[in-house]
Design a protein around this motif. Structure first.
Motif, PDB file in Angstrom:
ATOM      1  N   GLU A 237      36.619  32.712  37.829  1.00 30.61           N
ATOM      2  CA  GLU A 237      37.860  33.410  38.154  1.00 30.61           C
ATOM      3  C   GLU A 237      39.064  32.506  37.891  1.00 30.61           C
ATOM      4  O   GLU A 237      38.982  31.278  37.992  1.00 30.61           O
ATOM      5  CB  GLU A 237      37.822  33.874  39.608  1.00 30.61           C
ATOM      6  CG  GLU A 237      36.740  34.935  39.852  1.00 30.61           C
ATOM      7  CD  GLU A 237      36.736  35.454  41.278  1.00 30.61           C
ATOM      8  OE1 GLU A 237      37.456  34.870  42.119  1.00 30.61           O
ATOM      9  OE2 GLU A 237      36.013  36.429  41.546  1.00 30.61           O
ATOM     10  N   GLU A 239      41.603  31.801  39.554  1.00 31.32           N
ATOM     11  CA  GLU A 239      41.999  30.934  40.678  1.00 31.32           C
ATOM     12  C   GLU A 239      41.258  29.595  40.598  1.00 31.32           C
ATOM     13  O   GLU A 239      41.841  28.539  40.856  1.00 31.32           O
ATOM     14  CB  GLU A 239      41.684  31.641  41.991  1.00 31.32           C
ATOM     15  CG  GLU A 239      42.074  30.849  43.222  1.00 31.32           C
ATOM     16  CD  GLU A 239      41.730  31.581  44.511  1.00 31.32           C
ATOM     17  OE1 GLU A 239      41.735  30.931  45.573  1.00 31.32           O
ATOM     18  OE2 GLU A 239      41.449  32.799  44.448  1.00 31.32           O
ATOM     19  N   GLN A 240      39.977  29.630  40.222  1.00 30.11           N
ATOM     20  CA  GLN A 240      39.195  28.402  40.097  1.00 30.11           C
ATOM     21  C   GLN A 240      39.655  27.576  38.902  1.00 30.11           C
ATOM     22  O   GLN A 240      39.721  26.345  38.964  1.00 30.11           O
ATOM     23  CB  GLN A 240      37.704  28.736  39.968  1.00 30.11           C
ATOM     24  CG  GLN A 240      37.076  29.319  41.213  1.00 30.11           C
ATOM     25  CD  GLN A 240      37.063  28.337  42.375  1.00 30.11           C
ATOM     26  OE1 GLN A 240      37.041  27.116  42.177  1.00 30.11           O
ATOM     27  NE2 GLN A 240      37.106  28.847  43.599  1.00 30.11           N
ATOM     28  N   ASN A 242      42.691  27.531  37.669  1.00 28.40           N
ATOM     29  CA  ASN A 242      43.971  26.934  38.048  1.00 28.40           C
ATOM     30  C   ASN A 242      43.767  25.717  38.944  1.00 28.40           C
ATOM     31  O   ASN A 242      44.478  24.707  38.816  1.00 28.40           O
ATOM     32  CB  ASN A 242      44.846  27.966  38.764  1.00 28.40           C
ATOM     33  CG  ASN A 242      45.319  29.068  37.840  1.00 28.40           C
ATOM     34  OD1 ASN A 242      45.417  28.872  36.628  1.00 28.40           O
ATOM     35  ND2 ASN A 242      45.596  30.238  38.403  1.00 28.40           N
ATOM     36  N   ARG A 243      42.778  25.799  39.840  1.00 29.27           N
ATOM     37  CA  ARG A 243      42.486  24.678  40.736  1.00 29.27           C
ATOM     38  C   ARG A 243      41.995  23.462  39.940  1.00 29.27           C
ATOM     39  O   ARG A 243      42.431  22.331  40.173  1.00 29.27           O
ATOM     40  CB  ARG A 243      41.431  25.095  41.771  1.00 29.27           C
ATOM     41  CG  ARG A 243      41.165  24.033  42.839  1.00 29.27           C
ATOM     42  CD  ARG A 243      40.138  24.535  43.843  1.00 29.27           C
ATOM     43  NE  ARG A 243      38.825  24.645  43.243  1.00 29.27           N
ATOM     44  CZ  ARG A 243      37.967  23.627  43.119  1.00 29.27           C
ATOM     45  NH1 ARG A 243      38.286  22.420  43.566  1.00 29.27           N
ATOM     46  NH2 ARG A 243      36.784  23.813  42.572  1.00 29.27           N
ATOM     47  N   GLU A 426      43.093  36.294  32.996  1.00 29.31           N
ATOM     48  CA  GLU A 426      43.155  35.024  33.718  1.00 29.31           C
ATOM     49  C   GLU A 426      41.772  34.415  33.936  1.00 29.31           C
ATOM     50  O   GLU A 426      41.654  33.235  34.257  1.00 29.31           O
ATOM     51  CB  GLU A 426      43.840  35.228  35.078  1.00 29.31           C
ATOM     52  CG  GLU A 426      45.253  35.764  34.996  1.00 29.31           C
ATOM     53  CD  GLU A 426      46.182  34.833  34.235  1.00 29.31           C
ATOM     54  OE1 GLU A 426      46.025  33.606  34.357  1.00 29.31           O
ATOM     55  OE2 GLU A 426      47.063  35.341  33.499  1.00 29.31           O
TER      56      GLU A 426
END
Length: 460
Positions: A237, A239-240, A242-243, A426
């Motif tokens: 995902e 979010e991962q 981006n982290r 994304e």
């Protein structure tokens, strides 16, 4: 989120050969120097489509065959075979219109029940054909739900991922509208070496002469009877991602998502080596770098069009190496700095010009990426994000619901490809071909990043 996995069978209902439409010219096509950096092996891809809004199976097959024949008239090497050309004293593509093996099949399972996470179980030997001869083989499999899977197997010596996707996109264009969006170029002169040849000694750090390395007997089998190498597909995902990018950029320099992902994978494989008792082993990671845009820098619009549309291999494979214990101790941002630095050595025009000249002096010798030359642990990472073709692969009955590459399980080298998610720009889909020991470690210790691929992500 449970897996929808079901054992199933596929029945072949028709075997045929599709030839290039007339006219075609029987001739030999030599490999470029960059083609010669690729050893002989096959690589596959498959694409899943939901039930078409119109058209029967027979109509679809007829459309695919007719448009394939017309597309092969443009991509004529794919209808040929790689043979020894005695007059030239080397292997070349004999453009003899031998044709492409075309398989029609039906499956006895619903498309939504495919276990996409484990392609060894659901894809290999079922939905992707074995290439028995020639340069390309194709299989079209229909499902009871009306969905379809298109599987292809290419000889990598004739086409890299960019070229393979260029061909499939053109085939879809021909099936839908009759006009391809891009015409391929087979002009060899744009990759001619300079005279006299000249290259930096740094090329010797990227490629080497191929000398087979024997595999120790204790590595040929894996306890539990599992194959040594396995294929898996994961979902990451945004979010991962981006982290990971934030962690990789902590040194103050912003790193790309691919650099961050590569760094994370490199570190994970090193940790796997350490946990398995292979302490302080050499651990390498290589990244495929496409040279099409780089080779045309500053040479005008015509050269840019020729290199962009070139059909063949235009890749370099820079790599980094560290001891596994050292990687274990490094922060992700420090690992990302290492990745950035070795990538930087292969991102300029001069690197590819040097590479062409380097091969010229060794043209009759087998060559290999130095990362894989001596049997040490090495993982190749390739970015499918740069292709961005999923939306272009509409044959007239809808866009691709899911697609991935596939390396036959018999291959004994590590390969990872990142792909765009078909549903969320994304997110990423990540295909992995790795030893079971590394795969087990990744799933046990990086499950927050790598989620097993599931059709629920695709709305099938």
């Amino acid at each position: 989120m449970g897996f929808r996995s079901k054992s199933y069978s596929v029945q072949v209902i028709e075997n045929s050969v599709v030839h290039a439409d007339e006219p075609w010219n029987d001739h030999w096509l030599p490999f470029t120097n960059l083609d010669l950096l690729v050893p002989p092996f096959d690589v596959g891809s498959f694409f899943c489509y939901k039930k078409p809004s119109h058209g029967s199976f027979l109509t679809i097959i007829d459309t695919l065959k007719t448009s394939l024949s017309r597309t092969l008239a443009l991509y004529y090497p794919l209808a040929g075979e790689i043979l020894w050309n005695a007059a030239a004293g080397e292997n070349q593509i004999h453009c003899n219109n031998r044709g492409v093996h075309f398989i029609e099949a039906v499956a006895d399972v619903q498309l939504k029940e495919l276990n996409l996470y484990n392609p060894d179980d659901s894809i290999e030997a079922k939905l992707i054909p074995k290439k028995l001869h020639g340069v390309l083989a194709i299989q079209v499999t229909m499902f009871p739900c009306g969905g379809m899977v298109l599987g292809c197997m290419f000889d990598h010596r004739a086409a890299d991922g960019c070229s393979a996707n260029m061909f499939i996109s053109s085939w879809a264009d021909m099936a839908r509208s009759g006009t391809p969006s891009m015409l391929p170029s087979f002009r060899r002169s744009i990759f001619n070496p300079r005279s006299p040849t000249s290259y930096s000694s740094s090329i010797n750090d990227v490629f080497a002469l191929y000398e087979p390395t024997p595999i120790p007997n204790n590595e040929e089998n894996h306890d539990g009877g599992d194959p040594l190498f396995v294929n898996r597909i994961f979902y990451i995902e945004g979010e991962q991602l981006n982290r990971l990018q934030l962690l990789a950029s902590e040194s103050g320099s912003r790193r790309s998502k691919l650099e961050a992902f590569t760094s994370f994978l490199w570190k994970i494989v090193a940790l796997s080596l350490e946990e398995s008792g292979n302490h302080n082993q050499l651990c390498r990671v290589a990244v495929a770098v496409d040279g099409r845009s780089r080779l045309s820098q500053g040479d005008g619009e015509e050269k840019e069009k020729l290199t962009t549309s070139h059909f063949g291999n235009v890749l370099s494979m820079p790599y980094g190496e560290k001891r596994s214990h050292e990687l274990m101790e490094m922060s992700l941002s420090n690992v990302a700095t290492e990745v950035h630095e070795f990538l930087h050595t292969a991102t300029g025009k001069d690197h590819f010009l040097d590479l062409i000249d380097w091969v010229e002096e060794r043209r009759s010798m087998p060559l290999i990426s130095k990362a894989f030359a001596d049997g040490e642990t090495a993982v190749m990472v390739s970015s499918g994000q740069r292709f961005q073709i999923m939306d272009k692969m509409d044959f007239g009955w809808g866009k691709v619901a899911f697609g991935s590459c596939h390396v036959p399980s018999a291959r004994k080298d590590c390969y990872v490809m990142t792909l765009p998610s078909p549903t969320n720009k994304e997110d990423w889909v990540v295909y992995m071909h790795l030893p079971m020991i590394h795969m087990n470690y990744i799933e046990a210790h990086a499950g927050q990043v790598f989620t097993p691929m599931n059709v629920d992500y695709l709305g099938l």
